[in-house]
Design a protein around this motif. Structure first.
Motif, PDB file in Angstrom:
ATOM      1  N   VAL A 104       0.846  -1.186   0.000  1.00  0.00           N
ATOM      2  CA  VAL A 104       0.000   0.000   0.000  1.00  0.00           C
ATOM      3  C   VAL A 104       0.887   1.244   0.000  1.00  0.00           C
ATOM      4  O   VAL A 104       1.820   1.346   0.809  1.00  0.00           O
ATOM      5  N   THR A 105       0.609   2.158  -0.897  1.00  0.00           N
ATOM      6  CA  THR A 105       1.423   3.371  -0.988  1.00  0.00           C
ATOM      7  C   THR A 105       0.729   4.600  -0.429  1.00  0.00           C
ATOM      8  O   THR A 105       1.398   5.527   0.049  1.00  0.00           O
ATOM      9  N   GLU A 106      -0.603   4.614  -0.461  1.00  0.00           N
ATOM     10  CA  GLU A 106      -1.317   5.824  -0.058  1.00  0.00           C
ATOM     11  C   GLU A 106      -2.786   5.510   0.181  1.00  0.00           C
ATOM     12  O   GLU A 106      -3.363   4.620  -0.453  1.00  0.00           O
ATOM     13  N   VAL A 107      -3.383   6.242   1.109  1.00  0.00           N
ATOM     14  CA  VAL A 107      -4.813   6.116   1.372  1.00  0.00           C
ATOM     15  C   VAL A 107      -5.435   7.501   1.353  1.00  0.00           C
ATOM     16  O   VAL A 107      -4.891   8.451   1.924  1.00  0.00           O
ATOM     17  N   THR A 108      -6.566   7.613   0.691  1.00  0.00           N
ATOM     18  CA  THR A 108      -7.333   8.850   0.692  1.00  0.00           C
ATOM     19  C   THR A 108      -8.792   8.511   0.985  1.00  0.00           C
ATOM     20  O   THR A 108      -9.180   7.340   1.008  1.00  0.00           O
ATOM     21  N   GLU A 109      -9.585   9.533   1.206  1.00  0.00           N
ATOM     22  CA  GLU A 109     -11.008   9.314   1.399  1.00  0.00           C
ATOM     23  C   GLU A 109     -11.652   9.011   0.053  1.00  0.00           C
ATOM     24  O   GLU A 109     -11.359   9.651  -0.949  1.00  0.00           O
ATOM     25  N   ARG A 118      -4.457   2.894  -2.456  1.00  0.00           N
ATOM     26  CA  ARG A 118      -3.677   2.765  -3.678  1.00  0.00           C
ATOM     27  C   ARG A 118      -2.512   1.809  -3.458  1.00  0.00           C
ATOM     28  O   ARG A 118      -1.869   1.819  -2.408  1.00  0.00           O
ATOM     29  N   LEU A 119      -2.238   1.007  -4.490  1.00  0.00           N
ATOM     30  CA  LEU A 119      -1.242  -0.045  -4.394  1.00  0.00           C
ATOM     31  C   LEU A 119      -0.041   0.250  -5.270  1.00  0.00           C
ATOM     32  O   LEU A 119      -0.168   0.896  -6.322  1.00  0.00           O
ATOM     33  N   ALA A 120       1.121  -0.211  -4.840  1.00  0.00           N
ATOM     34  CA  ALA A 120       2.330  -0.068  -5.654  1.00  0.00           C
ATOM     35  C   ALA A 120       2.135  -0.808  -6.973  1.00  0.00           C
ATOM     36  O   ALA A 120       1.597  -1.914  -7.001  1.00  0.00           O
ATOM     37  N   GLY A 121       2.567  -0.192  -8.053  1.00  0.00           N
ATOM     38  CA  GLY A 121       2.411  -0.807  -9.357  1.00  0.00           C
ATOM     39  C   GLY A 121       1.068  -0.544  -9.996  1.00  0.00           C
ATOM     40  O   GLY A 121       0.753  -1.065 -11.070  1.00  0.00           O
ATOM     41  N   ARG A 296      -1.242  11.260   3.950  1.00  0.00           N
ATOM     42  CA  ARG A 296      -2.101  12.154   3.177  1.00  0.00           C
ATOM     43  C   ARG A 296      -3.528  12.190   3.722  1.00  0.00           C
ATOM     44  O   ARG A 296      -4.259  13.178   3.543  1.00  0.00           O
ATOM     45  N   LEU A 297      -3.932  11.146   4.410  1.00  0.00           N
ATOM     46  CA  LEU A 297      -5.288  11.069   4.945  1.00  0.00           C
ATOM     47  C   LEU A 297      -5.509  12.047   6.093  1.00  0.00           C
ATOM     48  O   LEU A 297      -6.646  12.419   6.400  1.00  0.00           O
TER      49      LEU A 297
END
Length: 361
Positions: A104-109, A118-121, A296-297
């Motif tokens: 997992v690279t990032e989480v947003t609402e 969001r996942l790597a690749g 970022r969340l």
């Protein structure tokens, strides 16, 4: 019949993530575990080779599956890895989805309620519930040492230590006063000249008072379930000792000194001004929660710690944390204690209308 509403994304498939998946199944939810490595065993395969648990096997199980074997033994690192992989396989057989090699690279609402992960690749997953169970091994704490930029020796964290041959025959200063610091220093004493450096004297707790392991007494007295007041930083804990560590310090086989004041070239400067050559500074200084993917969340403090109470996010509905040190009790960040925390959290995250079910790995 499953729907998107019953999905819970769990980031990390080590002991905390697996305990969370078990609790999710109990609540009638559909857990999807996202594990960056190739194995559902968390950080355990990466610890130093000689690591053994400080708790006996009978007190080292996740919910629903006993560790097995002699309950009084202290399992080796590789036994823990094998146990976790058995546990993961059993959960998968009951409906948990475990995706290894998925970072997992990032989480947003997400639009409306929920989270976009969001996942790597490439790729993205969404769900109304998200549990952070990534532990802390990926974020070793490296305290600033005065003069470290000019130090000509090696500065190594315990996260990168595997076996004594890495530093055999060299002058090693182990920084720390906890279980790992003492266990590593004791092991190295047969292969190198070693000193433990710590700001406070090392505190010991007998491993087997009155002939029973201390974890027996923790359970009998309820200490492991003792609710804790919220603490931003976990308090230091004593070193569990069968007697060998204190004997090593008394005999001179192992030396302990007050923390050095600075580094200078290839030397450490001790309190009082003594200078001594050092080849390796080995930091057994702990870890911090590895949660940068949540930055970022807006769910973290400025220094990267989760904003939470008892594992439940104080910033986002549907977000939870499992496996934090002293999250709810003294046993929170352990095989014996994380299951209770996971159940507590999942009862709060489960949506109305989803019926709990009985499940056993």
């Amino acid at each position: 019949m499953s729907t998107d509403n019953d999905r819970v994304l769990i980031v990390g498939a080590g002991q905390s993530g697996l305990a969370a998946a078990y609790a999710a199944l109990e609540q009638g939810l559909r857990p999807v575990l996202l594990e960056a490595s190739a194995r559902a065993a968390g950080s355990w395969p990466h610890y130093y080779d000689s690591l053994t648990l400080f708790s006996p096997a009978r007190y080292s199980s996740l919910p629903g599956l006993a560790f097995g074997g002699d309950g009084d033994r202290y399992p080796h690192r590789d036994e823990v890895v094998a146990y976790l992989e058995r546990y993961a396989a059993a959960l998968a057989g009951r409906g948990a989805e475990i995706r290894t090699g998925t970072r997992v690279t990032e989480v947003t609402e997400a639009g409306g309620d929920g989270f976009a992960v969001r996942l790597a690749g490439g790729g993205e997953l969404t769900a109304p519930r998200l549990i952070a169970a990534t532990g802390s091994f990926a974020r070793p704490h490296r305290p600033a040492l005065t003069g470290q930029d000019g130090f000509t020796g090696q500065i190594l964290h315990a996260a990168g230590y595997r076996h004594p041959q890495q530093v055999a025959g060299r002058r090693v200063i182990v920084v720390g006063a906890g279980n790992s610091a003492v266990q590593i220093a004791y092991e190295l004493a047969d292969h190198a000249r070693v000193t433990l450096a710590s700001r406070a004297p090392i505190r010991f707790l007998p491993q087997r008072p009155l002939g029973r392991d201390v974890h027996h007494w923790f359970r009998l007295t309820g200490f492991d379930r003792l609710p804790l007041r919220r603490a931003e930083r976990p308090p230091s804990q004593p070193v569990l000792d069968h007697g060998r560590y204190r004997a090593a310090l008394r005999s001179g086989r192992l030396e302990r000194r007050a923390m050095f004041t600075r580094l200078d070239g290839d030397e450490v400067i001790w309190t009082g001004g003594d200078r001594e050559h050092a080849d390796v500074i080995l930091l057994a200084t702990g870890y911090r929660p590895a949660l940068d993917w949540l930055a970022r969340l807006g769910a973290l403090t400025g220094d990267g710690r989760p904003r939470q109470r008892g594992g439940l996010s104080s910033t986002h509905r549907g977000l939870g944390f499992v496996g934090l040190e002293w999250q709810r009790t003294p046993a929170s960040n352990s095989l014996r204690g994380v299951g209770a925390d996971a159940r507590h959290l999942l009862r709060k995250l489960a949506p109305a209308g989803v019926s709990p079910v009985a499940t056993h790995p």
